[in-house]
Design a protein around this motif. Structure first.
Motif, PDB file in Angstrom:
ATOM      1  N   LYS A 122       0.839  -1.202   0.000  1.00  0.00           N
ATOM      2  CA  LYS A 122       0.000   0.000   0.000  1.00  0.00           C
ATOM      3  C   LYS A 122       0.866   1.241   0.000  1.00  0.00           C
ATOM      4  O   LYS A 122       1.987   1.248   0.517  1.00  0.00           O
ATOM      5  CB  LYS A 122      -0.961   0.022   1.193  1.00  0.00           C
ATOM      6  CG  LYS A 122      -0.310  -0.097   2.545  1.00  0.00           C
ATOM      7  CD  LYS A 122      -1.390  -0.170   3.621  1.00  0.00           C
ATOM      8  CE  LYS A 122      -0.835  -0.588   4.968  1.00  0.00           C
ATOM      9  NZ  LYS A 122      -1.887  -0.754   5.987  1.00  0.00           N
ATOM     10  N   VAL A 124       0.328   5.369   0.962  1.00  0.00           N
ATOM     11  CA  VAL A 124      -0.612   6.127   1.785  1.00  0.00           C
ATOM     12  C   VAL A 124      -0.150   7.574   1.926  1.00  0.00           C
ATOM     13  O   VAL A 124       1.051   7.851   2.037  1.00  0.00           O
ATOM     14  CB  VAL A 124      -0.725   5.497   3.197  1.00  0.00           C
ATOM     15  CG1 VAL A 124      -1.904   6.093   3.957  1.00  0.00           C
ATOM     16  CG2 VAL A 124      -0.840   3.981   3.128  1.00  0.00           C
ATOM     17  N   SER A 171      -5.022   7.838   7.692  1.00  0.00           N
ATOM     18  CA  SER A 171      -4.718   7.450   6.312  1.00  0.00           C
ATOM     19  C   SER A 171      -5.776   8.085   5.409  1.00  0.00           C
ATOM     20  O   SER A 171      -6.871   7.540   5.255  1.00  0.00           O
ATOM     21  CB  SER A 171      -4.732   5.927   6.171  1.00  0.00           C
ATOM     22  OG  SER A 171      -3.789   5.338   7.040  1.00  0.00           O
ATOM     23  N   VAL A 174      -5.332   5.992   0.220  1.00  0.00           N
ATOM     24  CA  VAL A 174      -4.705   4.669   0.253  1.00  0.00           C
ATOM     25  C   VAL A 174      -4.862   4.011  -1.108  1.00  0.00           C
ATOM     26  O   VAL A 174      -5.969   3.968  -1.662  1.00  0.00           O
ATOM     27  CB  VAL A 174      -5.332   3.757   1.329  1.00  0.00           C
ATOM     28  CG1 VAL A 174      -4.627   2.404   1.363  1.00  0.00           C
ATOM     29  CG2 VAL A 174      -5.280   4.404   2.700  1.00  0.00           C
ATOM     30  N   ASN A 180      -7.069  -2.515   0.665  1.00  0.00           N
ATOM     31  CA  ASN A 180      -6.729  -1.733   1.864  1.00  0.00           C
ATOM     32  C   ASN A 180      -7.856  -0.813   2.296  1.00  0.00           C
ATOM     33  O   ASN A 180      -7.631   0.166   3.012  1.00  0.00           O
ATOM     34  CB  ASN A 180      -5.466  -0.895   1.598  1.00  0.00           C
ATOM     35  CG  ASN A 180      -4.250  -1.736   1.299  1.00  0.00           C
ATOM     36  OD1 ASN A 180      -3.696  -2.390   2.165  1.00  0.00           O
ATOM     37  ND2 ASN A 180      -3.826  -1.722   0.036  1.00  0.00           N
ATOM     38  N   ASP A 183      -8.260   0.361   5.841  1.00  0.00           N
ATOM     39  CA  ASP A 183      -7.226   1.257   6.384  1.00  0.00           C
ATOM     40  C   ASP A 183      -7.586   2.726   6.208  1.00  0.00           C
ATOM     41  O   ASP A 183      -6.976   3.588   6.851  1.00  0.00           O
ATOM     42  CB  ASP A 183      -5.883   1.002   5.704  1.00  0.00           C
ATOM     43  CG  ASP A 183      -5.299  -0.350   6.072  1.00  0.00           C
ATOM     44  OD1 ASP A 183      -5.765  -0.936   7.071  1.00  0.00           O
ATOM     45  OD2 ASP A 183      -4.390  -0.822   5.375  1.00  0.00           O
TER      46      ASP A 183
END
Length: 259
Positions: A122, A124, A171, A174, A180, A183
């Motif tokens: 990922k 971010v 975050s 992302v 993800n 997240d």
């Protein structure tokens, strides 16, 4: 009349007595086998030496091959880490050069890196948000993603709205999003590895790399690294100077890579 025991004739010795005729015949016969035994012993010794040498050669070849593989692997890992640092630093530079970066801009910018580097888990964008700015920040983020909120992991493992604290590191963007999505909005200030890395990067004013970590939910048990690069903003006092020094932190570009 007294009987005397028969005494052996001194002239007729035992057949195997030293010096007898049979003993004389046996001695040459034993020596006749000595060369054969010696040759057999030499053959066995040579065989053992050759076997030992072949084992040593095989071990040396294995060790040499292992060193070559290890050296090649080290070079590959080093190249991948340098490339990963470059990707995160490019994201940081992109934010430094742009006052506003929206969700679509971020997705387009990191797209080529995601295609080129398969080890990316990922990428971010993590802004620093003070408690005073939280409400305004969330309202702004919801313009492009209505469900957005600053979250933390709840007791059941599901994201819940983050509790009040002086500063947050959510975050905001992302990618890739599909793998993800949970997240998004997560406060990385509560993650021991990420929060320590963010502090180090801010103090050093340059990218920082975490030790190897194990990814949650990865059945293969692969190890990954986290890289964070700080993004600063110029304050009013530094504007107009020949060499302005950024003093306020805007946020962090962050990447998780399997190496």
């Amino acid at each position: 009349m007294t009987m005397k025991p028969n005494m052996p004739d001194q002239d007729s010795a035992h057949p195997l007595a030293p010096g007898s005729a049979k003993q004389a015949a046996i001695a040459p016969l034993g020596w006749a086998y000595f060369p054969v035994g010696l040759m057999a012993l030499i053959g066995v010794t040579i065989t053992i030496v050759q076997y030992t040498q072949s084992v040593e050669r095989a071990q040396n070849q294995v060790e040499t091959a292992f060193r070559d593989v290890a050296r090649d692997r080290i070079l590959v890992v080093r190249r991948e880490i340098l490339e990963a640092i470059g990707i995160v630093q490019d994201i940081a530079s992109f934010f430094e050069a742009s006052k506003i970066v929206d969700r679509r801009d971020f997705r387009k910018f990191v797209g080529p890196s995601l295609k080129r580097f398969p080890g990316i888990r990922k990428l971010v964008w993590v802004p620093e948000v003070s408690a005073e700015d939280r409400s305004e920040f969330v309202v702004s983020a919801r313009e492009s993603f209505p469900p957005f909120d600053i979250t933390e992991t709840g007791p059941s493992g599901e994201p819940v709205s983050a509790q009040e604290r002086p500063v947050y590191y959510p975050s905001l963007y992302v990618q890739p999003y599909g793998s993800n999505k949970t997240d998004l909005g997560l406060d990385l200030g509560l993650d021991p590895v990420a929060s320590a890395l963010l502090r180090e990067a801010e103090l050093a004013r340059e990218p920082r790399i975490s030790p190897g970590i194990r990814l949650d939910g990865d059945a293969e048990g692969k190890k990954a690294i986290v890289i964070a690069a700080p993004v600063f903003i110029e304050t009013g006092e530094s504007e107009g100077k020949a060499d302005p020094t950024p003093t306020a932190i805007r946020g962090f570009a962050l990447g998780v890579f399997v190496i």
